[in-house]
Design a protein around this motif. Structure first.
Motif, PDB file in Angstrom:
ATOM      1  N   ALA A 106     -32.817  31.012 -44.300  1.00  0.00           N
ATOM      2  CA  ALA A 106     -33.304  32.237 -44.949  1.00  0.00           C
ATOM      3  C   ALA A 106     -32.989  33.467 -44.103  1.00  0.00           C
ATOM      4  O   ALA A 106     -32.632  34.528 -44.632  1.00  0.00           O
ATOM      5  CB  ALA A 106     -34.806  32.136 -45.195  1.00  0.00           C
ATOM      6  N   ALA A 107     -33.109  33.326 -42.775  1.00  0.00           N
ATOM      7  CA  ALA A 107     -32.801  34.445 -41.886  1.00  0.00           C
ATOM      8  C   ALA A 107     -31.308  34.746 -41.890  1.00  0.00           C
ATOM      9  O   ALA A 107     -30.891  35.909 -41.839  1.00  0.00           O
ATOM     10  CB  ALA A 107     -33.274  34.131 -40.466  1.00  0.00           C
ATOM     11  N   LEU A 108     -30.491  33.691 -41.965  1.00  0.00           N
ATOM     12  CA  LEU A 108     -29.043  33.889 -42.041  1.00  0.00           C
ATOM     13  C   LEU A 108     -28.664  34.642 -43.307  1.00  0.00           C
ATOM     14  O   LEU A 108     -27.864  35.581 -43.278  1.00  0.00           O
ATOM     15  CB  LEU A 108     -28.330  32.531 -42.024  1.00  0.00           C
ATOM     16  N   GLU A 109     -29.257  34.224 -44.425  1.00  0.00           N
ATOM     17  CA  GLU A 109     -28.935  34.860 -45.698  1.00  0.00           C
ATOM     18  C   GLU A 109     -29.376  36.320 -45.700  1.00  0.00           C
ATOM     19  O   GLU A 109     -28.652  37.197 -46.191  1.00  0.00           O
ATOM     20  CB  GLU A 109     -29.597  34.097 -46.843  1.00  0.00           C
ATOM     21  N   ALA A 110     -30.550  36.592 -45.134  1.00  0.00           N
ATOM     22  CA  ALA A 110     -31.027  37.973 -45.053  1.00  0.00           C
ATOM     23  C   ALA A 110     -30.103  38.815 -44.174  1.00  0.00           C
ATOM     24  O   ALA A 110     -29.797  39.971 -44.490  1.00  0.00           O
ATOM     25  CB  ALA A 110     -32.450  38.001 -44.506  1.00  0.00           C
ATOM     26  N   ALA A 111     -29.641  38.227 -43.068  1.00  0.00           N
ATOM     27  CA  ALA A 111     -28.738  38.952 -42.171  1.00  0.00           C
ATOM     28  C   ALA A 111     -27.400  39.227 -42.850  1.00  0.00           C
ATOM     29  O   ALA A 111     -26.796  40.287 -42.655  1.00  0.00           O
ATOM     30  CB  ALA A 111     -28.532  38.152 -40.890  1.00  0.00           C
ATOM     31  N   LEU A 112     -26.924  38.282 -43.662  1.00  0.00           N
ATOM     32  CA  LEU A 112     -25.666  38.483 -44.388  1.00  0.00           C
ATOM     33  C   LEU A 112     -25.780  39.642 -45.366  1.00  0.00           C
ATOM     34  O   LEU A 112     -24.877  40.479 -45.469  1.00  0.00           O
ATOM     35  CB  LEU A 112     -25.279  37.199 -45.125  1.00  0.00           C
ATOM     36  N   HIS A 113     -26.892  39.702 -46.078  1.00  0.00           N
ATOM     37  CA  HIS A 113     -27.081  40.800 -47.032  1.00  0.00           C
ATOM     38  C   HIS A 113     -27.222  42.138 -46.302  1.00  0.00           C
ATOM     39  O   HIS A 113     -26.742  43.174 -46.779  1.00  0.00           O
ATOM     40  CB  HIS A 113     -28.296  40.528 -47.915  1.00  0.00           C
ATOM     41  N   GLY A 114     -27.865  42.111 -45.138  1.00  0.00           N
ATOM     42  CA  GLY A 114     -27.962  43.331 -44.349  1.00  0.00           C
ATOM     43  C   GLY A 114     -26.604  43.786 -43.850  1.00  0.00           C
ATOM     44  O   GLY A 114     -26.282  44.983 -43.870  1.00  0.00           O
ATOM     45  N   GLN A 140     -22.058  26.081 -42.616  1.00  0.00           N
ATOM     46  CA  GLN A 140     -21.170  26.232 -41.462  1.00  0.00           C
ATOM     47  C   GLN A 140     -21.726  27.242 -40.469  1.00  0.00           C
ATOM     48  O   GLN A 140     -21.641  27.044 -39.253  1.00  0.00           O
ATOM     49  CB  GLN A 140     -19.778  26.664 -41.932  1.00  0.00           C
ATOM     50  N   LEU A 141     -22.309  28.320 -40.984  1.00  0.00           N
ATOM     51  CA  LEU A 141     -22.910  29.304 -40.090  1.00  0.00           C
ATOM     52  C   LEU A 141     -24.092  28.701 -39.337  1.00  0.00           C
ATOM     53  O   LEU A 141     -24.296  28.982 -38.153  1.00  0.00           O
ATOM     54  CB  LEU A 141     -23.360  30.532 -40.888  1.00  0.00           C
ATOM     55  N   GLY A 142     -24.867  27.866 -40.029  1.00  0.00           N
ATOM     56  CA  GLY A 142     -25.977  27.198 -39.365  1.00  0.00           C
ATOM     57  C   GLY A 142     -25.500  26.333 -38.214  1.00  0.00           C
ATOM     58  O   GLY A 142     -26.136  26.269 -37.156  1.00  0.00           O
ATOM     59  N   ALA A 143     -24.342  25.665 -38.417  1.00  0.00           N
ATOM     60  CA  ALA A 143     -23.784  24.831 -37.352  1.00  0.00           C
ATOM     61  C   ALA A 143     -23.308  25.687 -36.184  1.00  0.00           C
ATOM     62  O   ALA A 143     -23.429  25.287 -35.019  1.00  0.00           O
ATOM     63  CB  ALA A 143     -22.627  23.997 -37.901  1.00  0.00           C
ATOM     64  N   VAL A 144     -22.777  26.876 -36.490  1.00  0.00           N
ATOM     65  CA  VAL A 144     -22.328  27.780 -35.429  1.00  0.00           C
ATOM     66  C   VAL A 144     -23.493  28.151 -34.514  1.00  0.00           C
ATOM     67  O   VAL A 144     -23.360  28.192 -33.288  1.00  0.00           O
ATOM     68  CB  VAL A 144     -21.694  29.055 -36.035  1.00  0.00           C
ATOM     69  N   PHE A 145     -24.652  28.413 -35.121  1.00  0.00           N
ATOM     70  CA  PHE A 145     -25.818  28.837 -34.340  1.00  0.00           C
ATOM     71  C   PHE A 145     -26.698  27.664 -33.910  1.00  0.00           C
ATOM     72  O   PHE A 145     -27.766  27.862 -33.341  1.00  0.00           O
ATOM     73  CB  PHE A 145     -26.630  29.856 -35.143  1.00  0.00           C
ATOM     74  N   GLU A 146     -26.237  26.442 -34.202  1.00  0.00           N
ATOM     75  CA  GLU A 146     -26.899  25.216 -33.737  1.00  0.00           C
ATOM     76  C   GLU A 146     -28.393  25.207 -34.035  1.00  0.00           C
ATOM     77  O   GLU A 146     -29.215  24.846 -33.191  1.00  0.00           O
ATOM     78  CB  GLU A 146     -26.653  25.029 -32.239  1.00  0.00           C
ATOM     79  N   GLY A 147     -28.753  25.632 -35.232  1.00  0.00           N
ATOM     80  CA  GLY A 147     -30.147  25.563 -35.651  1.00  0.00           C
ATOM     81  C   GLY A 147     -31.050  26.630 -35.085  1.00  0.00           C
ATOM     82  O   GLY A 147     -32.264  26.605 -35.316  1.00  0.00           O
ATOM     83  N   GLU A 148     -30.492  27.592 -34.356  1.00  0.00           N
ATOM     84  CA  GLU A 148     -31.327  28.658 -33.781  1.00  0.00           C
ATOM     85  C   GLU A 148     -31.791  29.653 -34.838  1.00  0.00           C
ATOM     86  O   GLU A 148     -32.751  30.390 -34.612  1.00  0.00           O
ATOM     87  CB  GLU A 148     -30.547  29.410 -32.693  1.00  0.00           C
ATOM     88  N   VAL A 149     -31.090  29.682 -35.974  1.00  0.00           N
ATOM     89  CA  VAL A 149     -31.419  30.648 -37.026  1.00  0.00           C
ATOM     90  C   VAL A 149     -31.689  29.893 -38.321  1.00  0.00           C
ATOM     91  O   VAL A 149     -30.877  29.064 -38.747  1.00  0.00           O
ATOM     92  CB  VAL A 149     -30.263  31.651 -37.236  1.00  0.00           C
ATOM     93  N   VAL A 180     -17.750  34.337 -51.858  1.00  0.00           N
ATOM     94  CA  VAL A 180     -16.709  33.737 -52.685  1.00  0.00           C
ATOM     95  C   VAL A 180     -16.934  32.232 -52.687  1.00  0.00           C
ATOM     96  O   VAL A 180     -16.817  31.586 -51.647  1.00  0.00           O
ATOM     97  CB  VAL A 180     -15.301  34.063 -52.154  1.00  0.00           C
ATOM     98  N   GLY A 181     -17.274  31.687 -53.856  1.00  0.00           N
ATOM     99  CA  GLY A 181     -17.638  30.280 -53.889  1.00  0.00           C
ATOM    100  C   GLY A 181     -18.878  30.085 -53.028  1.00  0.00           C
ATOM    101  O   GLY A 181     -19.799  30.906 -53.035  1.00  0.00           O
ATOM    102  N   PRO A 182     -18.917  29.040 -52.220  1.00  0.00           N
ATOM    103  CA  PRO A 182     -20.089  28.816 -51.369  1.00  0.00           C
ATOM    104  C   PRO A 182     -20.035  29.585 -50.053  1.00  0.00           C
ATOM    105  O   PRO A 182     -20.971  29.523 -49.262  1.00  0.00           O
ATOM    106  CB  PRO A 182     -20.027  27.307 -51.101  1.00  0.00           C
ATOM    107  N   GLY A 183     -18.939  30.310 -49.808  1.00  0.00           N
ATOM    108  CA  GLY A 183     -18.760  30.949 -48.512  1.00  0.00           C
ATOM    109  C   GLY A 183     -18.793  32.465 -48.551  1.00  0.00           C
ATOM    110  O   GLY A 183     -18.789  33.087 -49.607  1.00  0.00           O
ATOM    111  N   TRP A 184     -18.810  33.051 -47.352  1.00  0.00           N
ATOM    112  CA  TRP A 184     -18.812  34.500 -47.178  1.00  0.00           C
ATOM    113  C   TRP A 184     -17.571  34.908 -46.399  1.00  0.00           C
ATOM    114  O   TRP A 184     -17.123  34.191 -45.498  1.00  0.00           O
ATOM    115  CB  TRP A 184     -20.057  34.942 -46.409  1.00  0.00           C
ATOM    116  N   CYS A 185     -17.014  36.075 -46.739  1.00  0.00           N
ATOM    117  CA  CYS A 185     -15.835  36.553 -46.022  1.00  0.00           C
ATOM    118  C   CYS A 185     -15.706  38.065 -46.182  1.00  0.00           C
ATOM    119  O   CYS A 185     -16.282  38.663 -47.094  1.00  0.00           O
ATOM    120  CB  CYS A 185     -14.569  35.866 -46.532  1.00  0.00           C
TER     121      CYS A 185
END
Length: 205
Positions: free
Chosen positions: A39-47, A27-36, A62-67
């Motif tokens: 792997a970069a999204l996951e790294a940014a989430l951990h940061g 879902q986050l990938g869809a938000v950024f329309e493929g610009e990210v 939580v499950g497949p999502g982040w909150c």
């Protein structure tokens, strides 16, 4: 066009704080329309998770999502804003939920075999209404009984990333869990059912 790496954490923070439910990487990938890249999204989430490590909210998977959610140590204070008695569930309801969680997918008849007593249809309806279990198919046996499994809402309410994080169970049920030992779910009386090998699922129609 590549996303500005400085702007990415700010945008992720805004999306996750405003989202009513956990947001998956897809879902986050869809938000950024493929610009990210994923792997970069996951790294940014951990940061982002690390940057919130000493605040009243925490970023969790939580499950497949982040909150974002409040930290356990501040929840007693938050509960004073809206004091409510938590719902109480009968032992039969909690035992049935535990059986579904550890033996899924499982039929009503298999649940009754494990509990040793019949299960009233109202118990299953109560768990379905709460959003913790759902019908996911049918067993390919005479009568084609419904197969029940837990839902993403079940994981969210117990704050579990996956079913592998359920508490340790007896050796007979070991294939149903992961390798990590975790605290018991925050449901009063929730416990693994007595052990027997998990029922082998058959594909739904």
């Amino acid at each position: 066009m590549a996303m500005n790496p400085v702007a990415l954490p700010l945008l992720l923070e805004a999306v996750l704080l405003c989202a009513p439910e956990p947001v998956s990487l897809q879902q986050l990938g869809a938000v950024f329309e493929g610009e990210v890249a994923p792997a970069a999204l996951e790294a940014a989430l951990h940061g982002l998770q690390q940057s919130w490590s000493e605040r009243g909210l925490e970023l969790v998977q939580v499950g497949p999502g982040w909150c974002f959610r409040s930290r356990a140590e501040v929840r007693p204070y938050l509960e004073r804003l809206h004091p409510e008695k938590p719902p109480k569930y009968s032992r039969a309801v909690l035992e049935t939920l535990a059986i579904v969680a550890y033996r899924q997918p499982v039929t009503r008849g298999e649940m009754e075999d494990l509990r040793g007593v019949s299960i009233h249809s109202g118990i299953l309806k109560q768990l379905e209404a709460r959003g913790w279990i759902e019908v996911v198919g049918q067993r390919q046996t005479p009568g084609r009984p419904a197969l029940y499994a837990t839902t993403p809402q079940f994981l969210r309410d117990l704050a579990l990333p996956s079913l592998a994080e359920l508490p340790l169970v007896p050796a007979a049920a070991e294939p149903m869990r992961g390798s990590k030992e975790t605290p018991a779910p925050r449901l009063p009386g929730f416990a693994p059912p007595p052990g027997r090998p998990a029922a082998q699922p058959t594909p739904p129609l």
